[in-house]
Design a protein around this motif. Structure first.
Motif, short mmCIF file in Angstrom:
data_model
loop_
_atom_site.label_atom_id
_atom_site.label_comp_id
_atom_site.label_asym_id
_atom_site.label_seq_id
_atom_site.Cartn_x
_atom_site.Cartn_y
_atom_site.Cartn_z
N LEU A 222 32.76 9.57 -46.11
CA LEU A 222 32.72 10.50 -44.98
C LEU A 222 31.49 11.40 -45.08
O LEU A 222 31.06 11.75 -46.17
CB LEU A 222 33.96 11.39 -45.01
CG LEU A 222 35.26 10.79 -44.54
CD1 LEU A 222 36.38 11.77 -44.79
CD2 LEU A 222 35.19 10.44 -43.05
N PRO A 223 30.94 11.79 -43.92
CA PRO A 223 29.88 12.79 -43.94
C PRO A 223 30.43 14.07 -44.60
O PRO A 223 31.59 14.42 -44.37
CB PRO A 223 29.58 13.04 -42.45
CG PRO A 223 30.20 11.92 -41.71
CD PRO A 223 31.29 11.34 -42.56
N ARG A 239 37.47 10.89 -31.22
CA ARG A 239 36.07 10.62 -31.55
C ARG A 239 35.94 9.29 -32.31
O ARG A 239 35.02 8.51 -32.07
CB ARG A 239 35.49 11.76 -32.40
CG ARG A 239 33.97 11.84 -32.37
CD ARG A 239 33.47 13.28 -32.43
NE ARG A 239 33.90 13.97 -33.64
CZ ARG A 239 33.18 13.99 -34.78
NH1 ARG A 239 32.01 13.39 -34.82
NH2 ARG A 239 33.63 14.62 -35.84
N VAL A 240 36.91 9.05 -33.21
CA VAL A 240 36.89 7.77 -33.92
C VAL A 240 37.04 6.63 -32.92
O VAL A 240 36.30 5.64 -32.96
CB VAL A 240 38.02 7.71 -34.98
CG1 VAL A 240 38.07 6.33 -35.63
CG2 VAL A 240 37.83 8.79 -36.03
N GLY A 243 33.88 6.00 -31.02
CA GLY A 243 32.89 5.35 -31.87
C GLY A 243 33.19 3.87 -32.06
O GLY A 243 32.30 3.01 -32.01
N LEU A 244 34.49 3.56 -32.28
CA LEU A 244 34.88 2.17 -32.47
C LEU A 244 34.60 1.36 -31.21
O LEU A 244 34.13 0.22 -31.29
CB LEU A 244 36.37 2.09 -32.83
CG LEU A 244 36.77 2.69 -34.18
CD1 LEU A 244 38.28 2.64 -34.38
CD2 LEU A 244 36.08 1.97 -35.33
N GLU A 246 32.34 1.94 -29.08
CA GLU A 246 30.89 1.75 -29.00
C GLU A 246 30.46 0.55 -29.82
O GLU A 246 29.52 -0.15 -29.48
CB GLU A 246 30.21 3.03 -29.52
CG GLU A 246 28.76 3.14 -29.12
CD GLU A 246 28.10 4.34 -29.80
OE1 GLU A 246 28.76 5.39 -29.92
OE2 GLU A 246 26.94 4.20 -30.23
N ALA B 314 27.64 7.56 -33.87
CA ALA B 314 29.05 7.71 -34.28
C ALA B 314 29.25 7.62 -35.80
O ALA B 314 29.94 6.73 -36.31
CB ALA B 314 29.92 6.65 -33.58
N PRO B 315 28.68 8.58 -36.55
CA PRO B 315 28.78 8.51 -38.02
C PRO B 315 30.23 8.58 -38.53
O PRO B 315 30.56 7.93 -39.53
CB PRO B 315 27.98 9.73 -38.50
CG PRO B 315 27.88 10.64 -37.32
CD PRO B 315 27.90 9.76 -36.11
N LEU B 316 31.09 9.32 -37.84
CA LEU B 316 32.48 9.41 -38.29
C LEU B 316 33.16 8.04 -38.21
O LEU B 316 33.78 7.58 -39.17
CB LEU B 316 33.25 10.44 -37.47
CG LEU B 316 34.75 10.59 -37.80
CD1 LEU B 316 34.95 11.08 -39.23
CD2 LEU B 316 35.46 11.50 -36.83
N ALA B 317 33.01 7.39 -37.06
CA ALA B 317 33.64 6.08 -36.90
C ALA B 317 33.07 5.09 -37.92
O ALA B 317 33.82 4.29 -38.50
CB ALA B 317 33.43 5.57 -35.47
#
Lengths: 315, 380
Positions: A222-223, A239-240, A243-244, A246, B314-317
């Motif tokens: 994780l960041p 947000r996850v 991102g997925l 995307e 999307a760094p978290l994903a």
């Protein structure tokens, strides 16, 4: 090399042995606890009481192994000083040798460390030391100081004679600049507590603690900024999901929930490990991190760890 | 693929015939926590349970009210913990157990002499095997108390699970006196018949052995042993008695192992050893596993993570996908190791206990582990 049980002491001792042998040196890897950990690690036959070639190291070095057995060492000693012949074997069969090493626990340690000293000081015909380094897979943190500090052990073994002079030599070597005690740990509560206690005990006994080797460090994914929140259970699921998407992954809710749960567990672990590492820094010893190898430990993995140790400046 | 038999923990702890549960295994596998969680669950399910721990993590000990190390069971009374039965806990003090054993079996004057013997100082503190012997001794006492419905024992931290079985025997054969008599006999007037049988070189060997042990130590040991054996009935007899207890039908052995090659290898030795001694092995607790929680193949997760990372988006994903792939790899490795164990020991029932992300040191954490032990192991 010491460490709490289960931290990977033997593995790291072997990797250090290979690292030290790299570039053409001769290194001995010795074990003293009678559990044949080296043989298991290198997947070989159980080791006898004798020095054996184990593996070659990059650049022409050699790692040899020695399984030091206190009873065999005592017999060797008797052979040397009393020339006992076959009677030695009879004594062993009668249980007298085991009895001697059990009744005087200090004697056992003197014999084990005495053998190490003998290997450390042995020279070849050209006067060169047979071994450039000796790595000892020593007893775990709770017992290591007693093991190395044979001065104390001397109170219960004979106060004169060859054993005494052998022990004097061992005391000198163990307390010299030539000996250093590295501690292997994991980033978990009990191993860290024992590591800190061992370092303190070593210092009090006037033995030199060396590096703290943090084993099986897992990569934080994780960041940094997300760790604390995620460890509290706050993972921004939408947000996850975005991102997925995307990345072309449109996952059902239960899979997404599973991913979030895995993320929370990961974050908790990372956060726990971080505070564990902070606790360790109190010891003010050099620290070295070694990664968790997801495929487990085999001989190839030992070379990988050795390479990392060399990269980190072990020489 | 070998099919695995399930270890049914609740059936074990609910069975009134189960009197003792020994948690064995090599160091660092979570034995102490497992023992505490089992005891807690048994208490909550109505049994009067005592857990004998050896070297618990400080915070775990505190959470059980074991801040003091006083070698007697204490009732665990914590807010929000209202078991149907009772939970008692104690931490083994090996020196005290030894002292008590001597005091209980000798007259006060003898006891004082024994306790003051320099040899006693050595065996009660620095003998390997004393801790195991005293754990057995304490277990024997708890059984004799007859106050307990169920006793859960954590075994001493040792490199090998077998030490718990072997160390008491080793200790008692060192202390049963035969060898001491042999070593000190030639010095005595009259000597022993056996002396004649000794060849000259063997006699020399015996002399060498007694020299390295040290005359004083031998004398101390010999005096101690004579006094002890004449009153307490001898170390060997006591060790045998507790060993018999472990063989009785009310005793269950659980082997605790982390899904790691070393721990499972030790578990294998232990399983073989128990079955060769026809001791009752109940099952294997595969502790701290990491089951996958999301049904997504690792290659897909990795490909998607790489795509996001390439775009720097999307760094978290991307992180979520990477840590999932790590977990899939870890789970696969653990399963492979456990399957190997099952193949070698198809008759050993097993339960897998998913790891908690945090160290456990409170009642609610132990309760969750208890749930997982019982097979209700949905990871958090």
């Amino acid at each position: 090399m010491t460490g709490k049980g289960g931290t990977g002491k033997t593995t790291i001792a072997a990797a250090l042995g290979i690292a030290l042998a790299a570039g053409g040196r001769r290194v001995l890897l010795a074990e003293v606890e009678g559990r044949q950990g080296i043989a298991q690690l290198f997947d070989t036959e159980p080791l006898p009481y004798g020095e054996r070639h184990l593996v070659s190291a990059p650049g022409g070095g050699e790692l040899r192994a020695l399984h030091i057995d206190a009873e065999a060492a005592l017999l060797e000693y008797f052979q040397l000083f009393y020339n006992l012949g076959f009677a030695g074997r009879t004594l062993r069969r009668m249980g007298a040798i085991e009895f001697a090493t059990t009744l005087a626990p200090g004697l056992r340690d003197v014999l084990l460390t005495g053998k190490i000293k003998e290997c450390a000081t042995r020279t070849d015909s050209t006067g060169r030391h047979v071994y450039d380094h000796i790595v000892v897979d020593a007893p775990p943190t709770g017992r290591v100081v007693k093991f190395l500090d044979v001065t104390r052990a001397l109170t219960d073994v004979t106060r004169s004679g060859p054993i005494k002079s052998q022990a004097d030599g061992v005391v000198k070597l163990m307390h010299s600049e030539q000996t250093v005690v590295h501690v292997v740990t994991l980033l978990e509560e009990m191993p860290i507590r024992e590591t800190l206690e061992a370092i303190e005990e070593l210092q009090q006994a006037d033995l030199r603690p060396g590096a703290v080797l943090i084993n099986r460090v897992r990569q934080p994914r994780l960041p940094d900024r997300s760790v604390t929140a995620a460890a509290d259970g706050r993972v921004d699921a939408s947000r996850v999901r975005a991102g997925l998407r995307e990345a072309g992954l449109d996952l059902p809710d239960d899979v997404l929930e599973g991913l979030v749960a895995e993320t929370v567990e990961h974050a908790i672990r990372v956060a726990t490990e971080r505070s564990a590492a902070e606790q360790l820094s109190a010891a003010d010893q050099p620290m070295l991190q070694l990664p968790d190898l997801p495929d487990g430990i085999d001989v190839a993995a030992l070379y990988e760890l050795a390479e990392l140790l060399v990269e980190k400046g072990v020489r | 693929m070998a099919t695995r038999r399930a270890l049914e923990i609740d059936r074990l702890i609910d069975d009134p015939k189960t009197k003792v549960i020994c948690c064995c295994g090599s160091g660092g596998v979570g034995k102490t926590t497992t023992a505490a969680a089992l005891a807690l669950r048994a208490a909550e399910r109505g049994r009067t349970t005592v857990v004998l721990t050896i070297d618990p993590a400080r915070r775990l000990a505190q959470s059980l009210g074991l801040a003091e190390l006083d070698n007697v069971p204490r009732k665990v009374e914590v807010e929000g913990f209202n078991p149907a039965g009772e939970l008692w806990a104690m931490m083994l003090d090996m020196r005290r157990t030894f002292d008590d054993m001597i005091i209980a079996h000798t007259d006060p004057q003898r006891a004082e002499e024994l306790l003051a013997s320099p040899f006693y100082q050595t065996i009660s503190t620095s003998f390997s095997g004393t801790q195991e012997y005293m754990a057995m001794e304490k277990l024997g006492q708890l059984v004799a108390d007859a106050e307990w419905d169920l006793i859960v024992v954590d075994t001493p931290p040792s490199r090998s699970a077998l030490d718990f079985l072997d160390a008491p025997k080793r200790l008692s054969s060192a202390l049963d006196g035969r060898m001491i008599r042999l070593l000190t006999a030639p010095a005595r007037a009259g000597g022993w018949g056996i002396r004649k049988a000794l060849t000259a070189s063997l006699a020399l060997g015996m002399k060498a052995v007694s020299t390295v042990i040290g005359g004083q130590l031998l004398t101390d040991a010999s005096a101690f042993m004579q006094a002890f054996n004449s009153t307490a009935g001898g170390f060997k007899e006591r060790a045998q008695k507790t060993a018999e207890l472990l063989r009785s039908p009310g005793t269950a052995f659980l082997v605790v192992a982390a899904p790691e090659p070393d721990a499972l290898r030790e578990a294998s030795y232990f399983v073989e050893r128990l079955s060769s001694e026809s001791m009752p092995l109940t099952g294997l607790v595969a502790n701290r596993t990491h089951p996958v929680l999301a049904d997504l193949p690792a290659p897909r997760a990795l490909a998607a993570a790489e795509a996001l990372e390439a775009k720097n988006s999307a760094p978290l994903a991307a992180a979520v996908l990477r840590l999932h792939a790590d977990r899939v790899a870890l789970d696969k490795r653990e399963r492979r190791l456990l399957q190997r164990f099952t193949r070698a020991h198809p008759d050993v029932p097993m339960v897998t206990v998913p790891a908690l992300p945090r160290d456990v040191h409170d009642i609610s954490g132990l309760r969750i582990i208890g749930e997982r032990l019982a097979g209700n192991g949905k990871a958090a």
